[in-house]
Design a protein around this motif. Structure first.
Motif, PDB file in Angstrom:
ATOM      1  N   SER A 164       0.634  -0.936  -0.078  1.00  0.00           N
ATOM      2  CA  SER A 164       0.023   0.275   0.089  1.00  0.00           C
ATOM      3  C   SER A 164       0.773   0.867  -0.526  1.00  0.00           C
ATOM      4  O   SER A 164       0.618   2.739   0.250  1.00  0.00           O
ATOM      5  CB  SER A 164      -1.188   0.119   1.173  1.00  0.00           C
ATOM      6  OG  SER A 164       0.136  -0.082   2.422  1.00  0.00           O
ATOM      7  N   TYR A 205      -2.946   2.217  -2.284  1.00  0.00           N
ATOM      8  CA  TYR A 205      -3.817   1.152  -2.787  1.00  0.00           C
ATOM      9  C   TYR A 205      -2.740   0.287  -2.892  1.00  0.00           C
ATOM     10  O   TYR A 205      -2.113   0.384  -2.789  1.00  0.00           O
ATOM     11  CB  TYR A 205      -4.032   1.815  -4.451  1.00  0.00           C
ATOM     12  CG  TYR A 205      -5.005   3.333  -4.840  1.00  0.00           C
ATOM     13  CD1 TYR A 205      -6.439   2.503  -4.608  1.00  0.00           C
ATOM     14  CD2 TYR A 205      -3.947   4.166  -5.155  1.00  0.00           C
ATOM     15  CE1 TYR A 205      -7.861   3.849  -5.186  1.00  0.00           C
ATOM     16  CE2 TYR A 205      -5.300   5.179  -5.149  1.00  0.00           C
ATOM     17  CZ  TYR A 205      -6.769   5.061  -5.252  1.00  0.00           C
ATOM     18  OH  TYR A 205      -7.449   6.256  -5.562  1.00  0.00           O
ATOM     19  N   TRP A 206      -3.631  -0.588  -2.746  1.00  0.00           N
ATOM     20  CA  TRP A 206      -3.492  -1.898  -3.035  1.00  0.00           C
ATOM     21  C   TRP A 206      -2.094  -1.941  -4.615  1.00  0.00           C
ATOM     22  O   TRP A 206      -2.945  -2.308  -5.043  1.00  0.00           O
ATOM     23  CB  TRP A 206      -3.870  -3.250  -2.519  1.00  0.00           C
ATOM     24  CG  TRP A 206      -4.674  -2.746  -0.810  1.00  0.00           C
ATOM     25  CD1 TRP A 206      -5.186  -2.964  -0.152  1.00  0.00           C
ATOM     26  CD2 TRP A 206      -3.424  -3.324  -0.321  1.00  0.00           C
ATOM     27  NE1 TRP A 206      -5.637  -2.860   0.794  1.00  0.00           N
ATOM     28  CE2 TRP A 206      -3.951  -2.881   1.112  1.00  0.00           C
ATOM     29  CE3 TRP A 206      -2.108  -3.749  -0.260  1.00  0.00           C
ATOM     30  CZ2 TRP A 206      -3.587  -3.419   2.473  1.00  0.00           C
ATOM     31  CZ3 TRP A 206      -0.887  -3.745   1.608  1.00  0.00           C
ATOM     32  CH2 TRP A 206      -2.511  -2.816   2.309  1.00  0.00           C
ATOM     33  N   ASN A 229      -7.397  -0.964  -7.190  1.00  0.00           N
ATOM     34  CA  ASN A 229      -6.101  -2.159  -5.921  1.00  0.00           C
ATOM     35  C   ASN A 229      -6.073  -3.171  -6.152  1.00  0.00           C
ATOM     36  O   ASN A 229      -6.695  -3.898  -7.632  1.00  0.00           O
ATOM     37  CB  ASN A 229      -7.661  -2.417  -5.016  1.00  0.00           C
ATOM     38  CG  ASN A 229      -7.397  -1.659  -3.539  1.00  0.00           C
ATOM     39  OD1 ASN A 229      -6.943  -0.421  -4.031  1.00  0.00           O
ATOM     40  ND2 ASN A 229      -9.103  -0.920  -3.315  1.00  0.00           N
TER      41      ASN A 229
END
Length: 355
Positions: free
Chosen positions: A89, A93-94, A122
Motif C-alpha cells: 500500500s 492503494y493496494w 487495487n
C-alpha cells in the motif's frame, strides 16, 4: 518428528501470516508479515533440515517501504532461494510487488521489491507458483476497471524480465548513447518509458519525450544529452493500458572525454550562488575565474592541476575579498592548458526584504 518448536523470529511486536516453500535442499524458506518497525513489512528466513536458521537472526527484510505490506506468498526459484510476492500500500492503494532472494539471503531485484502491477484501483491477494525454470507466475485479483474484481496474471523470469524481452544492448558511439531491445511479441498500444541515472546519483529520472524508433520487434533509442566524463545507467519500462512494468536495465555506460567543454552555469540568473561545470579530456593545469564586464578579476574559483573528467564548481556570488558582488552581467573564464573558453552569466544580488 525430527524437531519441533524451533523459533524462526521472536522480534518485537507481531509476526503474522507465515508462508513456506521448499529450498530444494531439505530445508525451507519462510516469509511473514512483520510489525517490528511500526508498519507491516515483509521478512523472510531460511531453515535447514534440522530446523536451524541459516540467515540473519529474526529474518531478512524483504520490504520495509512506507505504509503496509501484507499477504506474502512465495515459490522456490529452483536454486535454494525464493521469489516472494505481496500486496503493498505504499501508493495508498493496494499494488502487487515481488522480490527474489537467493540462497545466501541476498535480495536480487530493486530495493523494497519490484513492481508487478501498479494499475489504477487495487491489486491484492496475490498467489504465486514456480514456472519450473527459475521464474514464477503470479496472479492476483484486480479492480482497475472500477467495477467488479477481475483476475490478472504475470510470468517473470529469474531476472524479473517479462518473457516478451528477447535481447537488449546499450553502447556509446559519438555523439550518443544508444539503447536497443528486441521483443518476442508485441501488443497494439504498448508504450515504453526510458529512465536515466547519472552515477553516483541514486535516483532514476524519466527522459521526457524520448525518440524511439521501431522496426518490427526491434526498438532503438538514442540519448544525445549525455555529458562527456559522465557514467549513466538506463532503465526501460513497458506500459500497456494502466500497467507499467520493468523491462530491463543496462550496465553502466561511460561517456569518454575527447575535448574540453564549458557548460552554461545553473541557475542563471544566479541568486545568490550558481554552479559551473566543465569537462577535461586529460589532466591539465586549470584556472576558472569570474570577471566583470570591464575585464577586472572578481573571483578566482580554481587554480590548480586537475585530472580529466567532468568537474563541478560553485560560486557563492562573492569576490576574492569575501564581499557580495552587485547585480549585473559577469564572465566566467576557463583556461585548461593552452585552451581558453568563456561564457556570460547574470548575477542577482540577494537581499533581505524590508519590513
Amino acid at each position: 518428528m525430527d524437531w519441533r518448536w524451533n523459533a524462526v523470529c521472536t522480534d518485537t511486536l507481531a509476526q503474522r501470516d507465515p508462508q513456506i516453500t521448499t529450498d530444494g535442499a531439505g530445508g525451507a524458506i519462510i516469509a511473514w508479515r512483520d510489525g517490528r518497525n511500526g508498519n507491516d513489512d515483509i521478512f523472510a528466513q531460511r531453515i535447514n533440515s534440522l530446523g536451524n536458521v541459516l540467515w540473519t537472526s529474526n529474518g531478512v527484510a524483504i520490504c520495509n517501504a512506507d505504509e503496509s505490506q501484507w499477504d506474502p506468498q512465495l515459490a522456490t526459484d529452483g536454486s535454494s532461494g525464493a521469489i516472494i510476492a505481496w500486496q503493498d500500500s505504499r501508493s495508498n492503494y493496494w499494488d502487487v510487488y515481488a522480490q527474489r532472494i537467493d540462497a545466501d539471503s541476498v535480495v536480487q531485484w530493486a530495493s523494497d521489491g519490484a513492481e508487478i502491477s501498479t494499475a489504477a484501483g487495487n491489486q491484492d491477494e496475490p498467489q504465486i507458483t514456480s514456472d519450473g525454470d527459475g521464474g514464477a507466475i503470479i496472479t492476483w485479483q484486480d479492480n482497475r476497471s472500477d467495477a467488479d474484481y477481475d483476475t490478472f496474471a504475470c510470468r517473470i523470469n529469474d531476472y524479473l524480465v517479462p518473457t516478451l524481452l528477447r535481447s537488449c544492448f546499450a553502447s556509446y558511439e559519438e555523439p550518443a548513447i544508444t539503447i536497443t531491445w528486441t521483443l518476442s511479441e508485441i501488443d497494439v498500444g504498448i508504450r515504453f518509458s526510458i529512465l536515466r541515472k547519472q552515477l553516483p546519483q541514486e535516483t532514476f529520472r524519466k527522459i521526457q519525450n524520448p525518440v524511439i524508433e521501431q522496426s518490427g520487434l526491434f526498438f532503438i533509442c538514442a540519448d544525445r544529452s549525455c555529458r562527456p566524463g559522465s557514467t549513466y545507467l538506463y532503465r526501460v519500462e513497458v506500459q500497456y493500458e494502466e500497467t507499467r512494468r520493468f523491462l530491463f536495465e543496462t550496465d553502466p555506460i561511460c561517456v569518454p572525454v575527447t575535448f574540453i567543454s564549458l557548460n552554461q552555469n545553473y541557475p542563471n540568473p544566479s541568486n545568490p550562488g550558481t554552479t559551473m561545470t566543465f569537462t577535461l579530456p586529460e589532466k591539465a593545469q586549470v584556472n576558472l575565474s569570474v570577471y566583470n564586464m570591464e575585464g577586472k578579476l572578481v573571483r578566482t574559483l580554481v587554480n590548480e592541476s586537475m585530472d580529466g573528467g567532468l568537474k563541478e564548481i560553485t560560486w557563492d556570488g562573492r569576490n576574492n575579498q569575501g564581499n557580495p558582488v552587485g547585480s549585473g552581467i559577469y564572465l566566467y573564464r576557463l583556461k585548461a592548458g593552452n585552451r581558453i573558453l568563456m561564457k556570460k552569466m547574470v548575477h542577482l544580488k540577494w537581499s533581505l526584504p524590508r519590513c
